[in-house]
Design a protein around this motif. Structure first.
Motif: not given
Length: 227
Positions: A163-183
């Motif tokens: 939910s960061s205001a920094d879009k790059k950080v936000a999209r990469r963190s969301a992607y990482n959350m997808a990886i973690a959810s699959e794990m």
């Protein structure tokens, strides 16, 4: 009656039968290869002769379902296996270094049996996934947690950063959350997070969504196969 007699002592539900088996073997010598080796500090060129034994295995399989009293699968498969040996002396020595025909056929038969086993039974396979570490300090901390196997602590960080205001950080963190959810085994949650990353502009997310959807379909198929 025969299937019942064979299955009954083991309380088995089905009989898997190797119905047909045929093999073809071919041995030959390949073109010699020049190799350069050092002997006492001097470069010496030598010829190495390769020899090969190619085995083709044709196997026919049937699965008899005891309860339904019918053949539920009947297939023929062709498998190939190659054996090789090298000799610096002569092509004949290279051929003699190959495993015997009987030994090669037995090993190829085992290989064919394993391949059929992979086709009809669930197996675990390894899949490679990449996640973002980044230059952001919190992403670095999350990465350290992942390296220790502490995914839960990493998830807490990525979830906030998504939910960061920094879009790059936000999209990469969301992607990482997808990886973690699959794990964690949550494919639906992984698809949601990957879709969120995709909307935020993460290019890797599109292909990952397709991978996750494929996994979801396969998971449902596996449930049906395992009843």
């Amino acid at each position: 009656e025969t299937v019942n007699t064979l299955c009954d002592p083991y309380d088995a539900d089905a009989l898997i039968l190797l119905a047909t088996f045929d093999s073809d073997s071919r041995s030959y010598v390949g073109n010699p290869i020049t190799r350069t080796r050092k002997k006492k500090g001097v470069k010496v060129k030598t010829l190495s002769y390769p020899a090969y034994r190619d085995i083709t295995i044709e196997s026919g399989w049937r699965i008899y379902d005891l309860k339904k009293k019918k053949i539920v699968d009947e297939n023929k498969f062709t498998e190939y296996k190659q054996f090789s040996a090298w000799s610096a002396k002569s092509p004949d020595v290279a051929l003699l270094s190959l495993p015997s025909q009987g030994s090669a056929i037995r090993e190829s038969g085992l290989f064919a049996g394993r391949q059929y086993g992979f086709r009809i039974s669930p197996i675990w396979i390894k899949a490679r996934r990449t996640y973002f570490r980044g230059k952001h300090e919190d992403l670095k901390i999350a990465n350290k947690y992942v390296e220790k196997g502490d995914w839960d602590s990493a998830i807490k960080i990525w979830k906030d950063l998504a939910s960061s205001a920094d879009k790059k950080v936000a999209r990469r963190s969301a992607y990482n959350m997808a990886i973690a959810s699959e794990m964690k085994g949550g494919l639906d949650a992984a698809i949601e997070w990957a879709s969120r990353a995709n909307k935020l502009g993460e290019k890797k997310a599109y292909n990952y969504i397709n991978v996750l959807n494929r996994r979801k379909i396969d998971k449902e198929k596996l449930k049906q196969q395992l009843n």
